[in-house]
Scaffold this motif. Structure first.
Motif, mmCIF file in Angstrom:
data_model
loop_
_atom_site.group_PDB
_atom_site.id
_atom_site.type_symbol
_atom_site.label_atom_id
_atom_site.label_comp_id
_atom_site.label_asym_id
_atom_site.label_seq_id
_atom_site.Cartn_x
_atom_site.Cartn_y
_atom_site.Cartn_z
ATOM 1 N N ARG A 42 29.254 -11.934 -16.578
ATOM 2 C CA ARG A 42 29.925 -10.711 -17.041
ATOM 3 C C ARG A 42 30.176 -10.772 -18.550
ATOM 4 N NH1 ARG A 42 35.496 -9.335 -17.716
ATOM 5 N NH2 ARG A 42 35.915 -7.124 -17.272
ATOM 6 N N HIS A 43 29.780 -9.715 -19.245
ATOM 7 C CA HIS A 43 29.954 -9.578 -20.696
ATOM 8 C C HIS A 43 29.205 -10.652 -21.496
ATOM 9 C CE1 HIS A 43 33.968 -7.182 -20.090
ATOM 10 N NE2 HIS A 43 32.906 -6.520 -19.690
ATOM 11 N N GLU A 44 28.209 -11.284 -20.863
ATOM 12 C CA GLU A 44 27.405 -12.271 -21.589
ATOM 13 C C GLU A 44 26.310 -11.554 -22.373
ATOM 14 O OE1 GLU A 44 27.249 -15.714 -22.008
ATOM 15 O OE2 GLU A 44 29.304 -15.691 -21.280
ATOM 16 N N PRO A 45 26.151 -11.844 -23.680
ATOM 17 C CA PRO A 45 25.143 -11.152 -24.490
ATOM 18 C C PRO A 45 23.773 -11.811 -24.375
ATOM 19 C CG PRO A 45 26.402 -12.629 -25.872
ATOM 20 C CD PRO A 45 26.987 -12.748 -24.487
ATOM 21 N N PHE A 46 22.761 -11.075 -24.780
ATOM 22 C CA PHE A 46 21.417 -11.623 -24.926
ATOM 23 C C PHE A 46 21.104 -11.769 -26.416
ATOM 24 C CE2 PHE A 46 16.670 -10.529 -24.903
ATOM 25 C CZ PHE A 46 16.306 -11.862 -24.884
ATOM 26 N N MET A 47 20.775 -10.667 -27.047
ATOM 27 C CA MET A 47 20.526 -10.678 -28.485
ATOM 28 C C MET A 47 20.526 -9.242 -28.984
ATOM 29 S SD MET A 47 16.441 -11.665 -28.425
ATOM 30 C CE MET A 47 16.319 -11.610 -30.201
ATOM 31 N N LEU A 48 20.749 -9.097 -30.281
ATOM 32 C CA LEU A 48 20.735 -7.787 -30.944
ATOM 33 C C LEU A 48 21.681 -6.830 -30.235
ATOM 34 C CD1 LEU A 48 16.894 -7.585 -31.680
ATOM 35 C CD2 LEU A 48 18.721 -8.378 -33.179
ATOM 36 N N TRP A 49 21.160 -5.723 -29.688
ATOM 37 C CA TRP A 49 22.027 -4.689 -29.123
ATOM 38 C C TRP A 49 22.448 -4.978 -27.684
ATOM 39 C CZ3 TRP A 49 16.832 -4.693 -29.414
ATOM 40 C CH2 TRP A 49 16.104 -4.427 -28.257
ATOM 41 N N ILE A 50 21.863 -5.964 -27.049
ATOM 42 C CA ILE A 50 22.216 -6.291 -25.653
ATOM 43 C C ILE A 50 23.412 -7.232 -25.677
ATOM 44 C CG2 ILE A 50 21.427 -7.217 -23.464
ATOM 45 C CD1 ILE A 50 19.992 -4.695 -24.281
ATOM 46 N N THR A 51 24.600 -6.667 -25.540
ATOM 47 C CA THR A 51 25.838 -7.447 -25.603
ATOM 48 C C THR A 51 26.413 -7.766 -24.223
ATOM 49 O OG1 THR A 51 27.154 -5.424 -25.808
ATOM 50 C CG2 THR A 51 26.401 -6.469 -27.854
ATOM 51 N N ASP A 52 25.844 -7.169 -23.165
ATOM 52 C CA ASP A 52 26.330 -7.435 -21.812
ATOM 53 C C ASP A 52 25.158 -7.316 -20.848
ATOM 54 O OD1 ASP A 52 27.627 -7.761 -19.438
ATOM 55 O OD2 ASP A 52 28.910 -5.990 -19.606
ATOM 56 N N LEU A 53 24.720 -8.438 -20.310
ATOM 57 C CA LEU A 53 23.559 -8.451 -19.416
ATOM 58 C C LEU A 53 23.847 -7.810 -18.068
ATOM 59 C CD1 LEU A 53 22.317 -12.063 -20.216
ATOM 60 C CD2 LEU A 53 21.001 -9.970 -20.598
ATOM 61 N N THR A 54 25.119 -7.621 -17.720
ATOM 62 C CA THR A 54 25.461 -7.016 -16.439
ATOM 63 C C THR A 54 25.664 -5.514 -16.540
ATOM 64 O OG1 THR A 54 27.832 -7.428 -16.746
ATOM 65 C CG2 THR A 54 26.542 -9.157 -15.670
ATOM 66 N N ALA A 76 52.880 -8.302 -11.463
ATOM 67 C CA ALA A 76 51.844 -8.036 -12.463
ATOM 68 C C ALA A 76 51.281 -9.371 -12.929
ATOM 69 C CB ALA A 76 52.402 -7.245 -13.646
ATOM 70 N N ALA A 77 49.970 -9.425 -13.089
ATOM 71 C CA ALA A 77 49.325 -10.652 -13.567
ATOM 72 C C ALA A 77 48.044 -10.284 -14.284
ATOM 73 C CB ALA A 77 49.040 -11.608 -12.410
ATOM 74 N N SER A 78 47.897 -10.757 -15.498
ATOM 75 C CA SER A 78 46.686 -10.513 -16.286
ATOM 76 C C SER A 78 46.091 -11.849 -16.711
ATOM 77 C CB SER A 78 46.987 -9.637 -17.503
ATOM 78 O OG SER A 78 47.987 -10.229 -18.321
ATOM 79 N N LEU A 79 44.791 -11.824 -16.963
ATOM 80 C CA LEU A 79 44.047 -13.028 -17.320
ATOM 81 C C LEU A 79 43.788 -13.017 -18.819
ATOM 82 C CD1 LEU A 79 41.452 -12.983 -14.392
ATOM 83 C CD2 LEU A 79 43.799 -13.863 -14.423
ATOM 84 N N GLN A 80 44.311 -14.027 -19.506
ATOM 85 C CA GLN A 80 44.261 -14.040 -20.969
ATOM 86 C C GLN A 80 42.837 -14.113 -21.513
ATOM 87 O OE1 GLN A 80 47.114 -13.293 -22.021
ATOM 88 N NE2 GLN A 80 48.672 -14.887 -21.884
ATOM 89 N N GLY A 81 41.912 -14.716 -20.769
ATOM 90 C CA GLY A 81 40.569 -14.930 -21.296
ATOM 91 C C GLY A 81 39.543 -13.914 -20.851
ATOM 92 N N TYR A 82 39.945 -12.860 -20.138
ATOM 93 C CA TYR A 82 39.002 -11.853 -19.642
ATOM 94 C C TYR A 82 39.477 -10.465 -20.057
ATOM 95 C CZ TYR A 82 37.026 -15.578 -16.794
ATOM 96 O OH TYR A 82 36.445 -16.748 -16.382
ATOM 97 N N ARG A 83 38.551 -9.662 -20.556
ATOM 98 C CA ARG A 83 38.858 -8.313 -21.029
ATOM 99 C C ARG A 83 38.274 -7.274 -20.089
ATOM 100 N NH1 ARG A 83 43.031 -8.958 -24.455
ATOM 101 N NH2 ARG A 83 42.777 -11.038 -25.348
ATOM 102 N N GLN A 84 38.937 -6.136 -20.019
ATOM 103 C CA GLN A 84 38.460 -5.072 -19.142
ATOM 104 C C GLN A 84 37.132 -4.499 -19.611
ATOM 105 O OE1 GLN A 84 41.499 -2.122 -18.408
ATOM 106 N NE2 GLN A 84 43.067 -3.653 -17.951
ATOM 107 N N GLU A 85 36.937 -4.436 -20.910
ATOM 108 C CA GLU A 85 35.692 -3.936 -21.471
ATOM 109 C C GLU A 85 35.086 -5.005 -22.372
ATOM 110 O OE1 GLU A 85 34.542 -1.158 -20.457
ATOM 111 O OE2 GLU A 85 36.314 -0.367 -19.443
ATOM 112 N N ASP A 86 33.816 -4.814 -22.706
ATOM 113 C CA ASP A 86 33.128 -5.750 -23.591
ATOM 114 C C ASP A 86 33.537 -5.464 -25.033
ATOM 115 O OD1 ASP A 86 31.461 -7.643 -24.637
ATOM 116 O OD2 ASP A 86 29.642 -6.418 -24.480
ATOM 117 N N ASP A 87 34.806 -5.731 -25.305
ATOM 118 C CA ASP A 87 35.397 -5.446 -26.606
ATOM 119 C C ASP A 87 36.578 -6.393 -26.790
ATOM 120 O OD1 ASP A 87 36.716 -4.499 -28.849
ATOM 121 O OD2 ASP A 87 36.595 -2.394 -28.273
ATOM 122 N N PRO A 88 36.605 -7.153 -27.872
ATOM 123 C CA PRO A 88 37.718 -8.106 -28.064
ATOM 124 C C PRO A 88 39.081 -7.436 -28.136
ATOM 125 C CG PRO A 88 36.378 -7.915 -30.060
ATOM 126 C CD PRO A 88 35.625 -7.222 -28.972
#
Length: 564
Positions: free
Chosen positions: A476-488, A114-126
């Motif tokens: 991935r999961h990069e925001p633009f502005m306002l309601w656009i929180t994930d450009l992908t 098992a291996a997980s990446l500490q800095g990446y989330r499965q969803e655009d949610d902290p």
């Protein structure tokens, strides 16, 4: 530019994407059938097939002997891929935590399961769980397996029991930059050790294999590492990546190759094998990858194979001869991380891991497009604004081409009344109508095809940006502005697609209207049709098209104003 031709070209692009998806479903029906089947399963199940053959050969089935994988037939003096046996799933042992990785090992074999990446989330949610590149449970499972192979003596494979750290958690302490976990096994007068070295800030885990020979006879053999995938993985709607490849990948002979299950099952012994001193093998998903990178040397053999529906990607490498009373070691590397291109370029002394980011047939255009986006992101700190700046650069670079196009459209609009008169006068004589229209074009110096030139720029850029947005973990999961929180991902409220559709209507008002009544109705429907299509596209792609439309409208209005 003739809007009808322009929009029909876009429609053709969408149709091609749809046909490509349909072809994939036809070509790999077992993959999509498994996706549907696995999505309906309990993710906690799947560690075993009830009453039959088990899937994860780490420890022996209760009541069965510990079956050792055979070396199989040799090719060019090299051992084949390790063969699986009937076993049950691995038992979770010690877990290692660094600032970027969390890796758990099997308490028996001492392999990473098992291996997980500490800095990446499965969803655009902290609060979302970290991304997993190795996992031993769920509908999609990938584990690592390591060991030795030898035809002349003892050699513990990935089913052997090793002694190592007890269950628990180990972490890099404050001021510590490295942490090592070692597993040991004795086979008569031979001692086998494998040590995993974790480094702060690194997704690369060096693995040192050591053999200590306390006897008199020399020991020779090979070391191997492989990744085993069980189950399949889906990726949302068809436009956002349900057709993305997930599975074994090999890089040999300066080419990256993927191996769907159906392709491997058509090969002899369900196996592909190739030698390359500087190759690598792995299991990759859309944005992330686990890969074995052996030390560069002659005799490295890489393989991909299938067994009972499971997929394997691995390597075997020659181990130095260990004479009596001697000790020998080799160091290989395990990459567990994102397919971030700046990271991949530094892994394994630039062993072409960057080639795992596949932008398709337009890579020659997509790669510089990505680099341009990354450059602008470095300036403005926002990939949304970087996309807008890319559109602006394209408009500036191709300003003469676009201006020529809009001038042609303006002239077409100017002669529209005369064209309508000719149509009414010669409507029943198609040949005479065409002759009179060509005469009018010559007299007014109008090129009816001049408006189509910008399509040569827009369509390739459109497709290239589509792949850049869907393949680049940097966005991935990069925001633009306002309601656009994930450009992908899609615009959650469909505001951008609706604005894009409205901009198409404005463009139609500026363009010459079709003379044919049926064409007029089709043109009126196209903004609605394309708005629905663009609702399924990544927000970054819609932002690109909307920005392009708005700048085109401004440029077109300015050119037409000067002419009329």
């Amino acid at each position: 530019m003739d809007t009808k031709r322009f929009l029909l070209a876009i429609g053709l692009t969408l149709i091609i994407l749809w046909l490509y998806q349909s072809w994939l479903e036809y070509q790999y029906p077992d993959y999509y059938a498994q996706v549907e089947q696995e999505e309906g399963q309990d993710p906690t199940e799947g560690g075993a097939e009830s009453g039959a053959q088990e899937r994860s050969p780490a420890t022996p089935e209760a009541g069965e002997r510990n079956e050792t994988p055979s070396m199989g037939s040799a090719q060019n003096g090299q051992p084949s891929a390790p063969q699986p046996a009937r076993t049950r799933g691995p038992t979770r042992g010690v877990t290692v935590n660094t600032d970027v990785l969390r890796v758990s090992f099997s308490s028996g074999s001492g392999d990473p399961v098992a291996a997980s990446l500490q800095g990446y989330r499965q969803e655009d949610d902290p609060d979302s769980a970290p991304v997993e590149v190795l996992k031993e449970q769920g509908s999609w499972r990938v584990i690592g397996q390591t060991g030795w192979l030898s035809g002349v003596g003892e050699a513990p494979n990935h089913q052997a029991e090793f002694e190592g750290p007890d269950e628990g958690s180990l972490s890099l302490g404050e001021g510590e930059d490295t942490l090592t976990v070692t597993y040991t096994r004795r086979e008569g007068e031979l001692e086998f050790r494998k040590s995993y070295r974790f480094e702060r800030g690194s997704y690369v885990v060096p693995v040192e294999y050591t053999v200590v020979n306390q006897g008199e006879d020399a020991w020779t053999g090979h070391v191997y590492g492989q990744l085993r995938q069980q189950g399949t993985k889906g990726q949302g709607n068809w436009l956002l990546g349900n057709f993305f490849y997930h599975g074994p990948v090999l890089f040999t002979a300066n080419a990256m190759q993927t191996f769907p299950l159906t392709e491997l099952e058509e090969r002899a012994q369900n196996t592909f094998r190739d030698q390359d001193p500087a190759g690598w093998s792995g299991i990759m998903s859309r944005y992330f990858m686990a890969a074995w990178i052996p030390a560069e040397q002659e005799g490295n053999t890489f393989y991909a194979r299938s067994s009972n529906g499971d997929l394997f990607a691995g390597y075997t490498a020659p181990f130095p001869r260990v004479g009596g009373g001697e000790e020998s070691s080799v160091r290989q590397f395990l990459f567990l991380g994102p397919k971030e291109q700046s990271i991949l370029e530094q892994v394994g002394e630039n062993r072409n891991l960057r080639r795992s980011v596949d932008y398709g047939i337009l890579s020659f255009l997509a790669v510089p497009l990505f680099e341009t986006l990354r450059f602008f992101h470095g300036l403005v700190g926002n990939y949304g604004f970087a996309i807008i700046l890319v559109v602006l650069v394209i408009k500036i670079v191709f300003y003469p081409l676009f201006t020529m196009s809009y001038r042609a459209m303006a002239k077409m609009r100017k002669v529209q009344p005369e064209l309508q008169r000719l149509r009414e006068q010669y409507g029943d004589d198609r040949q005479k109508l065409n002759e009179e229209m060509m005469r009018l074009y010559r007299e007014e110096k109008v090129n009816p095809l001049g408006g189509c030139l910008p399509i040569l720029v827009q369509i390739p850029v459109f497709i290239s940006l589509y792949w850049v947005l869907l393949e680049s973990v940097e966005i991935r999961h990069e925001p633009f502005m306002l309601w656009i929180t994930d450009l992908t991902s899609q615009d959650p409220f469909y505001v951008l697609p609706i604005l894009m559709g409205a901009s198409m209507v404005v463009q139609q008002l500026l363009n010459p209207a079709p003379l044919d009544p049926i064409q007029k109705k089709v043109m009126l429907a196209l903004p609605v049709v394309f708005t629905v299509f663009f609702m399924q596209f990544p927000a970054g792609l819609v932002l690109y098209w909307l920005s392009n439309n708005l700048l085109s409208i401004a440029q077109q209005w300015w050119v037409m104003r000067k002419i009329t």
